[in-house]
Design a protein around this motif. Structure first.
Motif, PDB file in Angstrom:
ATOM      1  N   ASP A 265     -10.362  -2.868   1.022  1.00 21.78           N
ATOM      2  CA  ASP A 265      -9.562  -1.917   0.233  1.00 21.78           C
ATOM      3  C   ASP A 265      -9.834  -0.468   0.621  1.00 21.78           C
ATOM      4  OD1 ASP A 265      -8.252  -3.867  -1.301  1.00 21.78           O
ATOM      5  OD2 ASP A 265      -9.971  -4.035  -2.659  1.00 21.78           O
ATOM      6  N   GLU A 266     -10.671  -0.276   1.626  1.00 20.52           N
ATOM      7  CA  GLU A 266     -11.014   1.096   2.035  1.00 20.52           C
ATOM      8  C   GLU A 266      -9.888   1.723   2.818  1.00 20.52           C
ATOM      9  OE1 GLU A 266     -14.018   2.941   5.321  1.00 20.52           O
ATOM     10  OE2 GLU A 266     -14.948   1.648   3.804  1.00 20.52           O
ATOM     11  N   GLU A 267      -9.607   2.979   2.518  1.00 25.67           N
ATOM     12  CA  GLU A 267      -8.548   3.720   3.223  1.00 25.67           C
ATOM     13  C   GLU A 267      -9.156   4.340   4.474  1.00 25.67           C
ATOM     14  OE1 GLU A 267      -4.519   5.017   3.283  1.00 25.67           O
ATOM     15  OE2 GLU A 267      -5.364   4.424   1.357  1.00 25.67           O
TER      16      GLU A 267
ATOM     17  N   THR B 284      -0.066   0.936   5.388  1.00 26.41           N
ATOM     18  CA  THR B 284      -1.251   0.115   5.178  1.00 26.41           C
ATOM     19  C   THR B 284      -2.501   0.983   5.091  1.00 26.41           C
ATOM     20  OG1 THR B 284      -2.499  -1.785   6.042  1.00 26.41           O
ATOM     21  CG2 THR B 284      -1.590  -0.247   7.659  1.00 26.41           C
ATOM     22  N   LYS B 285      -3.472   0.542   4.307  1.00 25.83           N
ATOM     23  CA  LYS B 285      -4.701   1.318   4.115  1.00 25.83           C
ATOM     24  C   LYS B 285      -5.559   1.361   5.372  1.00 25.83           C
ATOM     25  CE  LYS B 285      -5.133   0.469  -0.865  1.00 25.83           C
ATOM     26  NZ  LYS B 285      -5.951  -0.158  -1.944  1.00 25.83           N
ATOM     27  N   ASN B 286      -5.595   0.264   6.101  1.00 26.04           N
ATOM     28  CA  ASN B 286      -6.432   0.209   7.298  1.00 26.04           C
ATOM     29  C   ASN B 286      -5.873  -0.833   8.271  1.00 26.04           C
ATOM     30  OD1 ASN B 286      -7.788  -2.471   6.681  1.00 26.04           O
ATOM     31  ND2 ASN B 286      -8.480  -1.290   4.897  1.00 26.04           N
TER      32      ASN B 286
ATOM     33  N   SER C  24       0.090   4.879   1.543  1.00 26.15           N
ATOM     34  CA  SER C  24      -0.486   4.938   2.887  1.00 26.15           C
ATOM     35  C   SER C  24       0.551   5.414   3.901  1.00 26.15           C
ATOM     36  CB  SER C  24      -1.011   3.559   3.292  1.00 26.15           C
ATOM     37  OG  SER C  24      -1.996   3.107   2.381  1.00 26.15           O
TER      38      SER C  24
ATOM     39  N   ASP D  10       0.869  -1.177   0.000  1.00 27.61           N
ATOM     40  CA  ASP D  10       0.000   0.000   0.000  1.00 27.61           C
ATOM     41  C   ASP D  10       0.909   1.230   0.000  1.00 27.61           C
ATOM     42  OD1 ASP D  10      -2.113  -1.720   0.130  1.00 27.61           O
ATOM     43  OD2 ASP D  10      -2.490  -1.451   2.264  1.00 27.61           O
TER      44      ASP D  10
END
Length: 457
Positions: free
Chosen positions: A450-452, A293-295, A55, A52
């Protein structure tokens, strides 16, 4: 009683039923409450090689995983498993395996909380771990401080002296010195210099070295284990049966009390499993917190995949190799972990012993590097940059000291510190399990992986 005997007694008390119940209980509780995250292991492996890039964080997800694996894949996977078999019997392999399977859920929870509650230090670097989860998530700063203190001491055991001792014993036969003491000291000094040169570069330098070193050596070691199991194929089924039956043996143990055998087997299997995969220990989350990382759930999954490689694959292979070799050869001294491992790898013509030696040296060195970061993050939480400089100097001296220390004493001290470090971390996982479930529901169960997420730093 000698100091070594006193420490051994304390180790036995610390790793009694209360600790075993707390550790396994947390594994099982999180496994059930998170709807068996073990079933997502292949998704986790896939995510580990998908960076990612944009991020927040210091290193890639794979870099964080490699550094985490560097901290966990070490002598515990080789000598540690052999020690568990030597002291607890073949059944210890089963409990080591179970600590890995169930520990995937715990490691997932640790990774999620690490990213959820991470923050930035004075230099703008992303930092996190159980002390921040305890502090920011629960408002229990006093327990966060205790965790950081235990971590700073535990690092010298699991991540420093044990590893240095293993390297010195492997390289000692090649020492040019006539005195074993001088040989061990010289090896310790050489290793300390190399460690010092790497750790000066910080987490990015450590991550870069580990990303190159760990996958290559792990692959070679796994191939070597598979070859030995092929050679010992006639004893493989017997080895599996022996491991499982011994894991639940109720025969009289120490003092002639029925049931003490299973207690001993579980104790060494779980202790060495924790030593190896570090699920519930709280070390890996400090590394995971630095990942881009995105989340939180994405990095939690990536981190949990490390337990699969570490315990479910490498420790299990090591255990099967050793137990099948015990069956293949008569009159083996099972009380000596070194003999067990050398005998097993000696079955590989020409390159067996070198693979074992290089594997232990490489794994041990990478573990020292990985744990350098963990120890420094704990010290930073306690007192900032000034203490880190002092700690780093002591760390390098610890490599030299570990090379010269007595073997059993080193392992007992490491086990005690591991248990003390694990308790505050397990408390944070249990008390913040609702947060773990909430984040998991949104990102994983509701298919928003895939949500940030918004950066809360």
């Amino acid at each position: 009683m000698t100091i070594a005997e006193i420490i051994s007694t304390i180790n036995g008390i610390v790793w009694g039923w209360p600790m075993i119940i707390l550790l396994i209980g947390t594994h099982i509780y999180l496994t059930i409450r998170l709807k068996f995250p073990q079933r997502k292991i292949f998704t986790a492996i896939k995510l580990s090689v998908q960076p990612d890039k944009d991020s927040a964080g210091e290193v890639s997800q794979f870099g964080a995983l490699a550094t985490s694996l560097a901290a966990s894949i070490g002598t515990g996977n080789i000598i540690g498993v052999a020690t568990a078999i030597s002291l607890g019997g073949p059944g210890a392999v089963f409990w080591c395996f179970m600590s890995g399977v169930l520990g995937i859920a715990t490691k997932y929870g640790e990774g999620l909380l690490a990213v959820k509650y991470r923050t930035k230090n004075e230099k703008g670097e992303v930092v996190g771990g159980p002390m921040y989860a305890l502090d920011r998530g629960l408002g229990m700063k006093w327990l966060a401080i205790l965790f950081a203190i235990f971590t700073s001491f535990a690092a010298f055991g699991i991540g420093n002296t044990v590893q240095a001792k293993a390297v010195s014993e492997i390289l000692l036969p090649y020492s040019p010195f006539e005195s074993d003491a001088m040989g061990r000291f010289a090896i310790g000094v050489g290793m300390a210099i190399i460690v010092g040169l790497v750790v000066i570069g910080g987490v990015k330098k450590i991550s870069k070295v580990c990303s190159s070193l760990v996958p290559f050596m792990a692959l070679i070691y796994i191939v070597g284990c598979v070859y030995i199991l092929f050679v010992n194929n006639a004893y493989l089924w017997k080895a599996l049966c022996w491991i499982v039956s011994d894991a639940f043996s109720l025969k009289a143990g120490v003092g002639g009390v029925a049931g003490t055998a299973i207690m001993t087997t579980m104790r060494y299997g779980l202790a060495r499993g924790l030593f190896s995969n570090e699920s519930g220990l709280g070390s890996s989350p400090m590394i995971a917190a630095a990942a881009k990382t995105k989340n939180p759930v994405r990095q939690a999954l990536v981190l949990s995949s490390g337990v699969f490689w570490d315990s479910v694959v490498i420790c299990t292979l090591t255990g099967l190799v050793i137990v099948s070799s015990i069956l293949a050869f008569d009159h083996i001294d099972i009380s000596s972990p070194g003999i067990l491992t050398h005998l097993a790898f000696g079955e590989i013509p020409y390159v067996g012993t070198p693979i074992l030696s290089i594997g232990i040296v490489t794994f041990a060195f990478s573990t020292i590097l990985g744990w350098t970061y963990c120890g420094e993050r704990a010290i930073e939480y306690l007192g900032g940059k000034v203490l880190i400089r002092i700690y780093r100097s002591l760390w390098i001296l610890g490599v030299i000291a570990g090379s010269c220390m007595e073997f059993t004493l080193v392992w007992d001290l490491a086990d005690i510190m591991n248990a003390l470090m694990a308790v505050p971390n397990l408390i944070s996982l249990l008390l913040l399990s609702g947060v773990i479930v909430k984040e998991t529901r949104h990102y994983l169960w509701d298919d928003n992986l895939d949500e940030e997420c918004e950066d809360e730093n």
